[in-house]
Design an enzyme around this catalytic site. Structure first.
Site, PDB file in Angstrom:
ATOM      1  CD  GLU A  34      -3.142   0.006  -0.374  1.00 34.74           C
ATOM      2  OE1 GLU A  34      -2.590   0.590  -1.328  1.00 34.74           O
ATOM      3  OE2 GLU A  34      -3.778  -0.715   0.432  1.00 34.74           O
ATOM      4  CG  HIS A  35       0.085   4.439   0.163  1.00 35.07           C
ATOM      5  ND1 HIS A  35      -0.467   6.220  -0.445  1.00 35.07           N
ATOM      6  CD2 HIS A  35      -1.011   4.416   1.194  1.00 35.07           C
ATOM      7  CE1 HIS A  35      -2.122   6.602   0.213  1.00 35.07           C
ATOM      8  NE2 HIS A  35      -2.110   5.551   1.169  1.00 35.07           N
ATOM      9  N   GLY A 124     -14.689   2.608  -2.378  1.00 28.88           N
ATOM     10  CA  GLY A 124     -13.528   2.192  -1.967  1.00 28.88           C
ATOM     11  C   GLY A 124     -12.789   1.039  -2.232  1.00 28.88           C
ATOM     12  CB  SER A 126     -10.282   0.664  -7.117  1.00 25.75           C
ATOM     13  OG  SER A 126      -9.344   1.108  -7.818  1.00 25.75           O
ATOM     14  CB  SER A 127     -15.917   3.092  -7.830  1.00 24.63           C
ATOM     15  OG  SER A 127     -15.547   4.383  -7.063  1.00 24.63           O
ATOM     16  CB  SER A 128     -12.542   6.564 -10.310  1.00 31.36           C
ATOM     17  OG  SER A 128     -11.186   6.368  -9.274  1.00 31.36           O
ATOM     18  CD  GLU A 160      -8.386   8.050 -10.983  1.00 31.43           C
ATOM     19  OE1 GLU A 160      -8.406   8.278  -9.827  1.00 31.43           O
ATOM     20  OE2 GLU A 160      -8.751   7.005 -11.411  1.00 31.43           O
ATOM     21  CG  ASP A 172      -6.348   2.254  -7.894  1.00 29.30           C
ATOM     22  OD1 ASP A 172      -5.120   1.231  -7.220  1.00 29.30           O
ATOM     23  OD2 ASP A 172      -6.972   2.613  -7.324  1.00 29.30           O
ATOM     24  CE1 TYR A 222      -2.399   7.780  -2.870  1.00 30.88           C
ATOM     25  CE2 TYR A 222      -1.672   9.152  -4.294  1.00 30.88           C
ATOM     26  CZ  TYR A 222      -2.009   7.950  -4.429  1.00 30.88           C
ATOM     27  OH  TYR A 222      -1.722   7.297  -4.923  1.00 30.88           O
TER      28      TYR A 222
END
Ligand code: GLA
Length: 388
Positions: A34-35, A124, A126-128, A160, A172, A222
């Site tokens: 993560e990150h 949450g 990763s829908s975008s 994005e 994502d 972020y």
């Protein structure tokens, strides 16, 4: 009705004509790493069954008309759009994809685009990214232009960055394109290559548990984490010639620069350095079918995200604390950018219902939250089909 015929009907209802292309793109969970994507390191996500569905048809209007079934909203914008029209709005993602695709030779003269599916916006998972990929696959197919999955993922990331103002990594979009049933993806975010890692989870399942919160500070925070990582890299690269990316930094290198690093920047970098090691260990654990070991790594990542990276929040801490009281939860952690979103938990399938019940009683009910917990399994990536 099958999902496909539901899409056909919904498209006809929205636009009064039949569709010619269908596409779909999945959301994701990230097992570990993560990150790490924007630090060039390895990540281990998988695509999930929940996805954004798209349907499209071409016209000569010079505009793209979009209908979002999930939001029950429609927008229309010129095909040659160069900047987002509304701040922080869902259509920015679609506008960004149209803009990026034009750069890849997808010259649309006009289109109608319907978006729906069972991946809720802002859930949450990763829908975008899935929205961008579903729209991208549909529009490229409509124009008859071959766009590779990697080009599509990069276009989604650029959309994005430029249209939604989020300086996200590529995880994502990448996993949404390259996902495969029964496999997690070990993505090398520096080289932009991947290996499929079999996820033979017989008797074990991954629960996706929405925390039901998303704190507004998340976007700025972020970006700030991205900046802290760059600041750490600048200092470390000055002492260690040849280091080009934070994922290459070892614990020893980091500690050798301790005196020059601001305490906060040091902790952010320590998360990255230790998380990269945990990804390698997680791949070994998966290869050996050692789920308790994988679970232990998930707990460690959660601690690191809370203490070093500081992207947790009181609600996530509470949900994690509730999960930690149970012996049948092998491991759990928050996923994604932070400050809310989804927690994944690794549990024996026979105990899944009891764990879900526990979360409802100990977390959802006291807060008055109403959420659906679901078991997620590694699934196929994005695709498009021409109907006519
Ligand atoms: C968000 C971003 C990803 C990644 C994760 C954190 O989901 O979109 O690129 O950075 O946060 O791992």
């Amino acid at each position: 009705m099958t999902p496909a015929s539901q899409v056909d009907t919904a498209f006809a209802a929205a636009f009064g004509c039949p569709l010619t292309v269908r596409a779909e793109a999945p959301g994701r969970v990230n097992l570990i790493g993560e990150h790490i994507d924007y630090n060039g390191g390895p990540v281990l996500p998988f695509a999930i069954p929940q996805r954004v569905l798209a349907a499209a048809s071409a016209d000569d209007s010079g505009h793209v008309a979009v209908h979002s079934a999930a939001l029950d909203r429609s927008v229309r914008f010129p095909v040659d759009i160069t900047a987002p029209t509304a701040p922080s709005s869902w259509e920015n993602y679609v506008q960004g994809m149209v803009h990026e695709l034009r750069g890849l030779g997808v010259a649309l003269r006009g289109a109608k685009l319907w978006l729906g599916g069972d991946l809720r916006p802002g859930c949450g998972l990763s829908s975008s990214a899935a929205l961008c990929m579903a729209a991208g696959y549909a529009l490229a197919e409509l124009a008859g232009v071959e766009v590779s999955p990697l080009q599509m993922a990069r276009a989604g990331q650029a959309a994005e960055h430029q249209f939604a103002g989020t300086p996200c990594g590529i995880m994502d979009q990448y996993v949404s394109c390259f996902g495969r049933a029964d496999h997690a993806l070990l993505i090398d975010c520096n080289r932009l290559t991947h290996d499929y890692v079999p996820f033979n989870a017989d008797g074990v399942c991954v629960l996706a548990i929405p925390s039901s919160v998303k704190h507004a500070l998340s976007d700025g925070a972020y970006e700030q984490r991205v900046r802290s990582c760059r600041a750490a890299l600048d200092v470390i690269a000055r002492r260690h010639a040849g280091v080009k990316s934070l994922h290459e930094v070892t614990c020893a290198m980091l500690e050798s620069c301790r005196a020059e690093l601001d305490d906060e920047v040091h902790r952010r970098a320590r998360h990255v350095v230790t998380e990269v090691q945990r990804v390698t260990q997680a791949v070994e654990a998966l290869g050996a079918g050692d789920f308790p070991r994988l679970g232990a790594l998930l707990w460690q990542t959660q601690d690191s995200l809370r203490d070093d990276y500081a992207v947790s929040c009181p609600e996530i801490d509470e949900l994690i604390a509730a999960l930690r009281t149970r012996d049948d939860v092998m491991g759990a952690r928050m996923i994604g950018g932070g400050f809310g979103g989804v927690v994944i938990a690794l549990v024996r399938t026979e105990h899944a219902a009891a764990v879900e019940d526990h979360v409802r009683r100990r977390y959802y009910e006291p807060h008055g939250f109403s959420e659906e917990i679901f078991q997620v399994v590694p699934s196929a990536g994005a695709s498009a089909t021409r109907i006519a």
